[in-house]
Scaffold this motif. Structure first.
Motif, PDB file in Angstrom:
ATOM      1  N   UNK A  82     -13.244 -10.690   0.050  1.00 41.48           N
ATOM      2  CA  UNK A  82     -12.711 -12.041  -0.143  1.00 41.48           C
ATOM      3  C   UNK A  82     -11.188 -12.043  -0.039  1.00 41.48           C
ATOM      4  N   UNK A  83     -10.538 -11.090  -0.697  1.00 41.94           N
ATOM      5  CA  UNK A  83      -9.081 -11.002  -0.617  1.00 41.94           C
ATOM      6  C   UNK A  83      -8.618 -10.720   0.805  1.00 41.94           C
ATOM      7  N   UNK A  84      -9.345  -9.865   1.511  1.00 39.76           N
ATOM      8  CA  UNK A  84      -9.024  -9.551   2.903  1.00 39.76           C
ATOM      9  C   UNK A  84      -9.032 -10.825   3.741  1.00 39.76           C
ATOM     10  N   UNK A  85     -10.050 -11.668   3.536  1.00 39.36           N
ATOM     11  CA  UNK A  85     -10.156 -12.909   4.301  1.00 39.36           C
ATOM     12  C   UNK A  85      -8.993 -13.845   4.002  1.00 39.36           C
ATOM     13  N   UNK A  86      -8.705 -14.040   2.705  1.00 38.17           N
ATOM     14  CA  UNK A  86      -7.638 -14.949   2.317  1.00 38.17           C
ATOM     15  C   UNK A  86      -6.293 -14.485   2.869  1.00 38.17           C
ATOM     16  N   UNK A  87      -6.003 -13.203   2.738  1.00 34.19           N
ATOM     17  CA  UNK A  87      -4.705 -12.687   3.158  1.00 34.19           C
ATOM     18  C   UNK A  87      -4.588 -12.606   4.671  1.00 34.19           C
ATOM     19  N   UNK A  88      -5.678 -12.312   5.348  1.00 33.66           N
ATOM     20  CA  UNK A  88      -5.651 -12.289   6.813  1.00 33.66           C
ATOM     21  C   UNK A  88      -5.362 -13.674   7.365  1.00 33.66           C
ATOM     22  N   UNK A  89      -5.957 -14.700   6.760  1.00 30.50           N
ATOM     23  CA  UNK A  89      -5.706 -16.070   7.202  1.00 30.50           C
ATOM     24  C   UNK A  89      -4.270 -16.485   6.932  1.00 30.50           C
ATOM     25  N   UNK A  90      -3.631 -15.829   5.969  1.00 35.93           N
ATOM     26  CA  UNK A  90      -2.234 -16.132   5.664  1.00 35.93           C
ATOM     27  C   UNK A  90      -1.269 -15.447   6.623  1.00 35.93           C
ATOM     28  N   UNK A  91      -1.791 -14.611   7.535  1.00 35.66           N
ATOM     29  CA  UNK A  91      -0.935 -13.962   8.511  1.00 35.66           C
ATOM     30  C   UNK A  91      -0.588 -12.529   8.192  1.00 35.66           C
ATOM     31  N   UNK A  92      -1.231 -11.948   7.191  1.00 37.83           N
ATOM     32  CA  UNK A  92      -0.963 -10.564   6.821  1.00 37.83           C
ATOM     33  C   UNK A  92      -1.821  -9.587   7.620  1.00 37.83           C
ATOM     34  N   UNK A  93      -1.320  -8.381   7.776  1.00 45.40           N
ATOM     35  CA  UNK A  93      -2.120  -7.245   8.199  1.00 45.40           C
ATOM     36  C   UNK A  93      -2.546  -6.530   6.926  1.00 45.40           C
ATOM     37  N   UNK A  94      -3.853  -6.443   6.689  1.00 46.24           N
ATOM     38  CA  UNK A  94      -4.383  -6.023   5.402  1.00 46.24           C
ATOM     39  C   UNK A  94      -4.848  -4.572   5.427  1.00 46.24           C
ATOM     40  N   UNK A  95      -4.478  -3.832   4.403  1.00 48.24           N
ATOM     41  CA  UNK A  95      -4.997  -2.481   4.183  1.00 48.24           C
ATOM     42  C   UNK A  95      -5.603  -2.437   2.781  1.00 48.24           C
ATOM     43  N   UNK A  96      -6.595  -1.569   2.582  1.00 45.77           N
ATOM     44  CA  UNK A  96      -7.357  -1.560   1.328  1.00 45.77           C
ATOM     45  C   UNK A  96      -7.473  -0.148   0.771  1.00 45.77           C
ATOM     46  N   UNK A  97      -7.363  -0.050  -0.556  1.00 47.52           N
ATOM     47  CA  UNK A  97      -7.595   1.203  -1.276  1.00 47.52           C
ATOM     48  C   UNK A  97      -8.636   0.950  -2.355  1.00 47.52           C
ATOM     49  N   UNK A  98      -9.448   1.965  -2.649  1.00 49.18           N
ATOM     50  CA  UNK A  98     -10.542   1.818  -3.604  1.00 49.18           C
ATOM     51  C   UNK A  98     -10.163   2.193  -5.025  1.00 49.18           C
ATOM     52  N   UNK A  99      -8.996   2.806  -5.218  1.00 47.68           N
ATOM     53  CA  UNK A  99      -8.578   3.179  -6.569  1.00 47.68           C
ATOM     54  C   UNK A  99      -7.060   3.238  -6.641  1.00 47.68           C
ATOM     55  N   UNK A 100      -6.540   3.442  -7.848  1.00 47.58           N
ATOM     56  CA  UNK A 100      -5.106   3.400  -8.053  1.00 47.58           C
ATOM     57  C   UNK A 100      -4.337   4.509  -7.374  1.00 47.58           C
ATOM     58  N   UNK A 101      -4.916   5.700  -7.337  1.00 50.25           N
ATOM     59  CA  UNK A 101      -4.230   6.825  -6.698  1.00 50.25           C
ATOM     60  C   UNK A 101      -4.045   6.574  -5.211  1.00 50.25           C
ATOM     61  N   UNK A 102      -5.115   6.129  -4.537  1.00 52.90           N
ATOM     62  CA  UNK A 102      -5.021   5.825  -3.108  1.00 52.90           C
ATOM     63  C   UNK A 102      -4.092   4.641  -2.872  1.00 52.90           C
ATOM     64  N   UNK A 103      -4.152   3.649  -3.774  1.00 54.43           N
ATOM     65  CA  UNK A 103      -3.290   2.486  -3.629  1.00 54.43           C
ATOM     66  C   UNK A 103      -1.820   2.847  -3.712  1.00 54.43           C
TER      67      UNK A 103
END
Length: 313
Positions: A25-46
């Protein structure tokens, strides 16, 4: 975690989230806002991705395995000025303030409402919500900038290093002037840190909290009961000036001169003009905050066009 490098022309948004549905859901919202989105599954990776890609915006879930969202926020804030939005099912005041204290800029409760999230980000960016429709990346949202002068002044006030009564609350070319007769009507009280603490204000990171009303001087943000309020620069300066006034009562003339960075010797406006201007500006500010004239929560009008912060019982 996603490791593909985003296009260089797009602002980067980082999602730190272990729930797949929320991340999508966040990916969709941010992509529509013009962002290039990257995702991490936990705090260390983030934290690693934040260091690698330097995102303009980062969303962080609180409840994650291993490192929680608060610690992730603290670690990212050590090296990055990214605009951090905490996403959490925990939405009581203690958790929200803990997020701000860790270095977050905003706090959004779950379940996420896409339109509300878009509106909140648009308010932060001083843009209308329509900018979140799909658009060329040249018009993409940019994180609210931090004002170094305001940050330094805020730290000075919090530390109690200098009395605000002899300085303008808004950084600028302001010279102290002798009080006019109307200003002598102002009640005695404490300006600056001592007066603010006397009213029950709390300093949390770069935020000042006053009974459900929070301001972030460094980024020009205002939150009322967890709702972002979009103020124009004059309204924000007036609100900040009232905060720093502590228990002092301020006349319209005093406020007008401070807002313009003038003195009685340099101003060209008459007192009645400043009275009308400040009263109108204050009315618009209070309307934006949702203040009620018959039962004010934060700012009350006094006689002879004077204003002060409400004394909580």
């Amino acid at each position: 975690m996603s490791t593909d490098s985003p296009p260089a022309t797009a602002p980067v948004a980082l999602i730190v989230e272990d729930d797949e549905d929320t991340a999508e859901l966040l990916d969709l919202v941010l992509s529509q806002a013009g962002f290039s989105v990257i995702t991490a599954l936990n705090g260390t990776e983030g934290t690693e991705l934040a260091r690698l890609h330097q995102p303009a915006l980062t969303t962080i879930d609180v409840s994650m395995p291993g490192m929680d969202g608060f610690e992730t926020t603290r670690r990212i804030r050590e090296f990055s000025g990214t605009y951090i939005v905490i996403i959490s099912t925990r939405s009581d005041e203690r958790d929200i303030l803990a997020g701000f204290d860790a270095g977050a800029d905003d706090y959004v409760p779950k379940p996420i409402r896409p339109r509300e999230l878009q509106a909140r980000l648009a308010a932060v960016a001083r843009r209308p919500t329509t900018t979140f429709a799909p658009q060329p990346v040249t018009h993409a949202w940019a994180a609210a900038a931090e004002d170094p002068a305001r940050s330094a002044y805020h730290r000075l006030v919090v530390a109690g290093g200098q009395p605000v009564d002899h300085l303008a609350a808004i950084p600028g070319p302001v010279t102290v002037h002798e009080p006019e007769p109307d200003e002598e009507l102002e009640e005695t009280g404490e300006a600056g840190r001592d007066g603010m603490l006397e009213l029950g204000m709390r300093f949390v990171g770069s935020w000042i909290e006053f009974y459900g009303l929070r301001i972030n001087p460094a980024r020009g943000l205002v939150v009322v009961d967890d709702r972002l309020v979009d103020l124009n620069p004059r309204q924000f300066d007036l609100l900040q000036l009232m905060f720093y006034s502590g228990t002092r009562t301020r006349s319209s003339r005093y406020l007008a001169l401070r807002l313009r960075g003038e003195t009685e010797e340099t101003t060209r406006t008459q007192a009645y003009q400043d009275r009308d201007w400040v009263e109108s500006l204050m009315e618009n500010l209070l309307n934006r905050l949702g203040e009620r004239a018959h039962a004010p929560r934060w700012i009350e009008a006094r006689s002879r066009s004077r204003f002060r912060l409400v004394r909580p019982e």
